[in-house]
Scaffold this active site. Structure first.
Site, PDB file in Angstrom:
ATOM      1  N   HIS A 115      41.693  50.085  38.920  1.00 38.51           N
ATOM      2  CA  HIS A 115      42.465  51.121  39.601  1.00 38.51           C
ATOM      3  C   HIS A 115      43.529  50.469  40.482  1.00 38.51           C
ATOM      4  O   HIS A 115      43.416  49.303  40.862  1.00 38.51           O
ATOM      5  CB  HIS A 115      41.544  52.003  40.433  1.00 38.51           C
ATOM      6  CG  HIS A 115      40.659  52.876  39.608  1.00 38.51           C
ATOM      7  ND1 HIS A 115      39.834  53.823  40.151  1.00 38.51           N
ATOM      8  CD2 HIS A 115      40.476  52.950  38.259  1.00 38.51           C
ATOM      9  CE1 HIS A 115      39.191  54.451  39.179  1.00 38.51           C
ATOM     10  NE2 HIS A 115      39.551  53.927  38.025  1.00 38.51           N
TER      11      HIS A 115
ATOM     12  N   GLU B 202      44.276  50.898  43.601  1.00 39.52           N
ATOM     13  CA  GLU B 202      43.773  50.467  44.908  1.00 39.52           C
ATOM     14  C   GLU B 202      43.062  49.115  44.793  1.00 39.52           C
ATOM     15  O   GLU B 202      43.265  48.228  45.630  1.00 39.52           O
ATOM     16  CB  GLU B 202      42.766  51.487  45.477  1.00 39.52           C
ATOM     17  CG  GLU B 202      43.276  52.898  45.550  1.00 39.52           C
ATOM     18  CD  GLU B 202      42.916  53.749  44.333  1.00 39.52           C
ATOM     19  OE1 GLU B 202      42.514  54.903  44.539  1.00 39.52           O
ATOM     20  OE2 GLU B 202      43.061  53.252  43.199  1.00 39.52           O
TER      21      GLU B 202
ATOM     22  N   CYS C  71      38.744  57.097  44.133  1.00 38.65           N
ATOM     23  CA  CYS C  71      37.402  57.375  43.622  1.00 38.65           C
ATOM     24  C   CYS C  71      36.372  56.714  44.547  1.00 38.65           C
ATOM     25  O   CYS C  71      36.728  56.003  45.496  1.00 38.65           O
ATOM     26  CB  CYS C  71      37.265  56.837  42.199  1.00 38.65           C
ATOM     27  SG  CYS C  71      37.238  55.027  42.093  1.00 38.65           S
TER      28      CYS C  71
ATOM     29  N   CYS D  64      36.615  52.717  44.559  1.00 30.92           N
ATOM     30  CA  CYS D  64      37.761  52.218  45.322  1.00 30.92           C
ATOM     31  C   CYS D  64      37.582  52.501  46.810  1.00 30.92           C
ATOM     32  O   CYS D  64      37.985  51.692  47.648  1.00 30.92           O
ATOM     33  CB  CYS D  64      39.064  52.826  44.805  1.00 30.92           C
ATOM     34  SG  CYS D  64      39.547  52.147  43.198  1.00 30.92           S
TER      35      CYS D  64
END
Length: 139
Positions: A68, A70, A96, A99
């Site tokens: 992801h 992040e 999410c 993260c």
């Protein structure tokens, strides 16, 4: 519009532009880490370095090893001489759960996002940890 809102809007626009680097077809996500008015890291969702630049399999499902935005920004700052402690993370989509755990452990104190992810458990975890969470629609 306050000065903080103006700054947040500017960095959010930059995060959206950065998301265009993603090779993912289903969702392009961008992230910027900002500390002391400087961008200290950036990231977008995609496969790990050295892997093929294809995020989805033949059934259009995200491959399990796609990172992801992040996570990419946090791991990138970890390899630098910068510290994310006290930083603000600007991310195009709400984080999410996985993260959010990284965000908390990285010492990030503020998360500004635009679009809601379908599952809100990551945002709830951030709030529980005392991370300031701000939704800033870029429309």
């Amino acid at each position: 519009m306050t000065k903080q809102n103006k700054v947040d809007s500017l960095y959010m626009r930059m995060a959206h532009i950065w998301s265009e680097n993603s090779y993912c077809e289903r969702r392009k996500v961008g992230a910027l880490l900002v500390k002391d008015k400087m961008i200290i890291s950036d990231g977008y969702n995609g496969t790990p370095s050295g892997f093929e630049n294809t995020c989805e399999d033949e059934n259009n499902v995200s491959k399990p090893y796609v990172l992801h935005a992040e996570a990419n920004a946090i791991t990138k700052v970890a390899r630098s001489n910068n510290s994310s402690d006290g930083a603000t993370l600007y991310v195009t989509d709400s984080p999410c759960m996985e993260c959010s755990k990284l965000i908390i452990q990285a010492g990030i104190k503020r998360v500004v996002y635009d679009r809601e992810y379908r599952i809100a458990d990551g945002l709830l975890l951030l709030q529980r940890a005392g991370v300031e969470v701000v939704r800033l629609s870029n429309e």
